[in-house]
Design a protein around this motif. Structure first.
Motif, PDB file in Angstrom:
ATOM      1  N   ILE A  48       0.864  -1.183   0.000  1.00 34.20           N
ATOM      2  CA  ILE A  48       0.000   0.000   0.000  1.00 34.20           C
ATOM      3  C   ILE A  48       0.897   1.228   0.000  1.00 34.20           C
ATOM      4  N   ASN A  49       0.690   2.112  -0.962  1.00 35.90           N
ATOM      5  CA  ASN A  49       1.507   3.320  -1.100  1.00 35.90           C
ATOM      6  C   ASN A  49       0.671   4.521  -0.680  1.00 35.90           C
ATOM      7  N   GLY A  50       0.975   5.096   0.485  1.00 34.14           N
ATOM      8  CA  GLY A  50       0.211   6.234   0.969  1.00 34.14           C
ATOM      9  C   GLY A  50      -0.845   5.814   1.983  1.00 34.14           C
ATOM     10  N   LYS A  51      -1.582   6.786   2.491  1.00 34.23           N
ATOM     11  CA  LYS A  51      -2.510   6.559   3.598  1.00 34.23           C
ATOM     12  C   LYS A  51      -3.964   6.404   3.172  1.00 34.23           C
ATOM     13  N   THR A  70      -9.255 -18.010  -4.969  1.00 34.47           N
ATOM     14  CA  THR A  70      -9.683 -18.644  -6.222  1.00 34.47           C
ATOM     15  C   THR A  70      -8.509 -18.940  -7.142  1.00 34.47           C
ATOM     16  N   VAL A  71      -7.360 -18.322  -6.882  1.00 28.16           N
ATOM     17  CA  VAL A  71      -6.163 -18.570  -7.691  1.00 28.16           C
ATOM     18  C   VAL A  71      -5.028 -19.137  -6.830  1.00 28.16           C
ATOM     19  N   ASN A  72      -5.422 -19.710  -5.681  1.00 25.18           N
ATOM     20  CA  ASN A  72      -4.467 -20.403  -4.812  1.00 25.18           C
ATOM     21  C   ASN A  72      -3.326 -19.483  -4.344  1.00 25.18           C
ATOM     22  N   ALA A  73      -3.711 -18.310  -3.853  1.00 26.38           N
ATOM     23  CA  ALA A  73      -2.718 -17.334  -3.402  1.00 26.38           C
ATOM     24  C   ALA A  73      -3.151 -16.713  -2.080  1.00 26.38           C
ATOM     25  N   GLU A  74      -2.186 -16.136  -1.368  1.00 29.88           N
ATOM     26  CA  GLU A  74      -2.449 -15.425  -0.127  1.00 29.88           C
ATOM     27  C   GLU A  74      -1.690 -14.103  -0.133  1.00 29.88           C
ATOM     28  N   VAL A  75      -2.139 -13.152   0.714  1.00 32.95           N
ATOM     29  CA  VAL A  75      -1.585 -11.799   0.708  1.00 32.95           C
ATOM     30  C   VAL A  75      -0.606 -11.595   1.862  1.00 32.95           C
ATOM     31  N   ALA A  76       0.510 -10.956   1.552  1.00 28.12           N
ATOM     32  CA  ALA A  76       1.419 -10.444   2.576  1.00 28.12           C
ATOM     33  C   ALA A  76       1.454  -8.927   2.394  1.00 28.12           C
ATOM     34  N   TRP A  77       0.847  -8.198   3.330  1.00 27.64           N
ATOM     35  CA  TRP A  77       0.697  -6.750   3.191  1.00 27.64           C
ATOM     36  C   TRP A  77       1.934  -6.004   3.700  1.00 27.64           C
ATOM     37  N   SER A  78       2.200  -4.853   3.070  1.00 28.49           N
ATOM     38  CA  SER A  78       3.199  -3.915   3.575  1.00 28.49           C
ATOM     39  C   SER A  78       2.722  -2.509   3.228  1.00 28.49           C
ATOM     40  N   GLU A  79       3.246  -1.506   3.923  1.00 25.96           N
ATOM     41  CA  GLU A  79       2.836  -0.121   3.674  1.00 25.96           C
ATOM     42  C   GLU A  79       4.064   0.771   3.545  1.00 25.96           C
ATOM     43  N   PHE A  80       3.961   1.764   2.646  1.00 27.90           N
ATOM     44  CA  PHE A  80       5.059   2.696   2.405  1.00 27.90           C
ATOM     45  C   PHE A  80       4.516   4.122   2.401  1.00 27.90           C
ATOM     46  N   PRO A  81       5.331   5.091   2.871  1.00 30.85           N
ATOM     47  CA  PRO A  81       4.873   6.485   2.900  1.00 30.85           C
ATOM     48  C   PRO A  81       4.860   7.146   1.528  1.00 30.85           C
ATOM     49  N   SER A  82       5.678   6.609   0.581  1.00 25.80           N
ATOM     50  CA  SER A  82       5.758   7.178  -0.769  1.00 25.80           C
ATOM     51  C   SER A  82       6.412   6.162  -1.706  1.00 25.80           C
ATOM     52  N   PRO A  85      10.845   4.668  -1.539  1.00 24.99           N
ATOM     53  CA  PRO A  85      11.207   3.508  -0.729  1.00 24.99           C
ATOM     54  C   PRO A  85      10.524   2.227  -1.184  1.00 24.99           C
ATOM     55  N   LEU A  86       9.327   2.372  -1.757  1.00 24.21           N
ATOM     56  CA  LEU A  86       8.633   1.199  -2.291  1.00 24.21           C
ATOM     57  C   LEU A  86       9.419   0.588  -3.452  1.00 24.21           C
ATOM     58  N   LEU A  87       9.979   1.448  -4.313  1.00 24.22           N
ATOM     59  CA  LEU A  87      10.771   0.967  -5.445  1.00 24.22           C
ATOM     60  C   LEU A  87      11.994   0.179  -4.988  1.00 24.22           C
ATOM     61  N   GLU A  88      12.589   0.603  -3.889  1.00 22.64           N
ATOM     62  CA  GLU A  88      13.747  -0.122  -3.362  1.00 22.64           C
ATOM     63  C   GLU A  88      13.362  -1.552  -2.996  1.00 22.64           C
ATOM     64  N   SER A  89      12.199  -1.705  -2.385  1.00 19.28           N
ATOM     65  CA  SER A  89      11.738  -3.043  -2.014  1.00 19.28           C
ATOM     66  C   SER A  89      11.364  -3.858  -3.244  1.00 19.28           C
ATOM     67  N   ALA A  99       1.031   0.289  -6.327  1.00 19.13           N
ATOM     68  CA  ALA A  99       0.689   1.472  -7.121  1.00 19.13           C
ATOM     69  C   ALA A  99       1.762   2.526  -6.897  1.00 19.13           C
ATOM     70  N   LEU A 100       1.996   3.363  -7.908  1.00 20.73           N
ATOM     71  CA  LEU A 100       3.016   4.398  -7.828  1.00 20.73           C
ATOM     72  C   LEU A 100       2.479   5.718  -8.372  1.00 20.73           C
ATOM     73  N   GLY A 101       2.905   6.814  -7.731  1.00 26.12           N
ATOM     74  CA  GLY A 101       2.653   8.127  -8.299  1.00 26.12           C
ATOM     75  C   GLY A 101       3.562   8.343  -9.492  1.00 26.12           C
ATOM     76  N   ASP A 102       3.299   9.402 -10.256  1.00 16.43           N
ATOM     77  CA  ASP A 102       4.035   9.559 -11.516  1.00 16.43           C
ATOM     78  C   ASP A 102       5.529   9.794 -11.324  1.00 16.43           C
ATOM     79  N   GLY A 103       5.923  10.428 -10.225  1.00 20.17           N
ATOM     80  CA  GLY A 103       7.352  10.691 -10.016  1.00 20.17           C
ATOM     81  C   GLY A 103       8.160   9.425  -9.857  1.00 20.17           C
ATOM     82  N   ALA A 104       7.739   8.572  -8.903  1.00 20.56           N
ATOM     83  CA  ALA A 104       8.441   7.307  -8.680  1.00 20.56           C
ATOM     84  C   ALA A 104       8.288   6.381  -9.879  1.00 20.56           C
ATOM     85  N   LEU A 105       7.126   6.432 -10.505  1.00 18.15           N
ATOM     86  CA  LEU A 105       6.882   5.588 -11.678  1.00 18.15           C
ATOM     87  C   LEU A 105       7.879   5.885 -12.791  1.00 18.15           C
TER      88      LEU A 105
END
Length: 333
Positions: A48-51, A70-82, A85-89, A99-105
Motif C-alpha cells: 500500500i503506497n500512501g494513507k 480462487t487462484v491459490n494465493a495469499e496476501v502479505a501486506w506492507s505499507e510505504f509512505p511514498s 522507498p517502495l521501489l527499493e523493495s 501502485a506508484l505516483g508519476d514521479g516514482a513511476l
C-alpha cells in the motif's frame, strides 16, 4: 504359480494407477486456466503506497484475500509512505504488486527497474499543491525564488513542483530544496523551518484546515496520473494473480465512489484524520482503473519535462512500458 502371477500383475496395475492419480493431482488449474504445481499456495507481496486509496478499502473488507483464494494465493501486506522507498523493495523482490505516483513511476522506468504498468488510477489533477506559511510573505509562485522548499524527492509532488516552477519561468535551481518524507516535512513546516512545502493529501488539506498553510495558485493544469504496477517476473509467472488483483482494485474503487461516507470512516480510522477532511479528499477525484489517452499523454509530457531538467537520464516512450493484457483478460466478456 498362477495365483502368484495374478498377484504380481494386480500389484503392478495398482502401482501404475497410483502414479497416474498422483500426477493428475499435482497439477491444479487456477481460475484463469494456468497450472500450478503441487497445489502450492503463492504468497503475494502487496504494498500500500500512501494513507488513503481503494487498496486500503480492499484490505479492510478482506476482498483481496477472498479473491486470491480462487487462484491459490495469499496476501502479505506492507505499507510505504511514498514511492521511492517502495521501489527499493520492489527491486529486491520484496514487492510484487502495488501502485506508484508519476514521479516514482517515471524514475523507476528510467532506471529500468523490473516492473510493468498494468493500469491507471485517475488523472491526479487534485493531488499535489504548493503550501506556504499562512502568515508568511509568499503570495505567488515567483516569490519562491531563494526560499526553502520541502518535498519528498522522486515523488509525484516533486514532479508537480518542477512543472509548476517551469510554468512560472523558474526551475528547482531557483529554490533551496530540502528532501523530506511527509511526516518529517510536517514537523519542519509547523516549526517554520520550511518556507514552502509541496505535498499531496491528506497533508495538503489538513494543514489548510488547521490554518497554518495556504495554497499557491499555479498558472497551469498539472495532471499526475498514478499507476498500478506488477513486478515483471511475477506477472509472467502468475498472470492469473495479477488479474485477480485488478478485479479487486476496480471493485474497491467503485465501492469507494458509491459509498463516500462509509469509505471516509474507514480512512479516518486508519489515518486518525477527521471524517469530513477525508471525505473532501476522496470526493475530489474518483479513482478508476482504465487507461485514458489523457493520462498516457500526461505521463509522456512528464517524461519529456523531467528529461529536459536532468531529473531522468533520457526521454522514453511511456506506452512501451504498459502491459494491458492483464486488464484485458481480467475484464474480458
Amino acid at each position: 504359480m498362477k495365483k502368484k502371477s495374478r498377484f504380481l500383475l494386480g500389484l503392478l496395475i495398482t502401482m501404475i494407477i497410483s502414479v497416474l492419480l498422483a500426477g493428475c493431482s499435482s497439477d491444479t488449474k487456477t481460475a484463469s486456466g494456468k497450472t500450478q504445481k503441487d497445489n502450492k499456495t503463492i504468497t503475494v507481496n502487496v504494498a500500500i503506497n500512501g494513507k488513503i486509496g481503494p487498496l486500503l478499502i480492499a484490505k479492510e473488507k478482506g476482498w483481496l484475500e477472498e479473491e486470491f483464494k480462487t487462484v491459490n494465493a495469499e496476501v502479505a501486506w506492507s505499507e510505504f509512505p511514498s514511492g521511492p522507498p517502495l521501489l527499493e523493495s520492489l527491486a529486491s523482490n520484496r514487492v510484487d504488486i502495488s501502485a506508484l505516483g508519476d514521479g516514482a513511476l517515471i524514475a523507476g522506468l528510467d532506471k529500468k527497474l523490473p516492473f510493468e504498468v498494468i493500469a491507471q488510477s485517475g488523472t491526479g489533477e487534485s493531488l499535489s499543491r504548493i503550501l506556504v506559511q499562512a502568515d508568511g510573505d509568499i503570495q505567488k509562485v515567483e516569490d519562491l525564488k531563494g526560499k526553502t522548499v520541502g518535498v519528498a524527492s522522486g515523488t509525484t509532488a516533486h514532479v508537480y513542483l518542477i512543472k509548476a516552477l517551469k510554468a512560472h519561468g523558474l526551475s528547482t535551481d531557483d529554490v533551496k530544496l530540502i528532501n523530506l518524507q511527509p511526516d518529517d516535512a510536517q514537523a519542519a513546516f509547523e516549526t517554520k523551518q520550511l518556507d514552502a512545502w509541496v505535498v499531496w493529501n491528506p497533508y495538503r488539506i489538513l494543514n489548510i484546515k488547521k490554518g497554518i498553510a495556504k495554497e499557491l495558485e499555479v498558472n497551469a493544469t498539472i495532471l499526475a496520473p498514478s499507476a498500478l504496477i506488477t513486478r515483471t517476473e511475477f506477472g509472467k509467472e502468475h498472470p492469473e494473480i495479477v488479474e485477480a488483483y485488478l478485479r479487486v482494485s476496480l471493485k474497491a474503487a467503485q465501492w469507494q465512489n458509491e459509498n463516500p461516507d462509509e469509505a471516509a470512516k474507514i480512512f479516518s480510522e486508519h489515518t486518525k484524520l477527521p471524517v469530513d477532511v477525508v471525505k473532501t479528499i476522496i470526493t475530489s477525484e474518483k479513482p478508476d482503473l482504465f487507461f485514458t489517452e489523457e493520462g498516457i499523454q500526461a505521463q509522456q509530457e512528464s517524461i519529456e519535462t523531467l528529461a529536459k531538467v536532468g531529473y531522468i537520464k533520457s526521454e522514453f516512450t511511456f506506452e512501451d512500458h504498459i502491459n494491458d493484457s492483464y486488464i484485458d483478460n481480467a475484464f474480458k466478456k
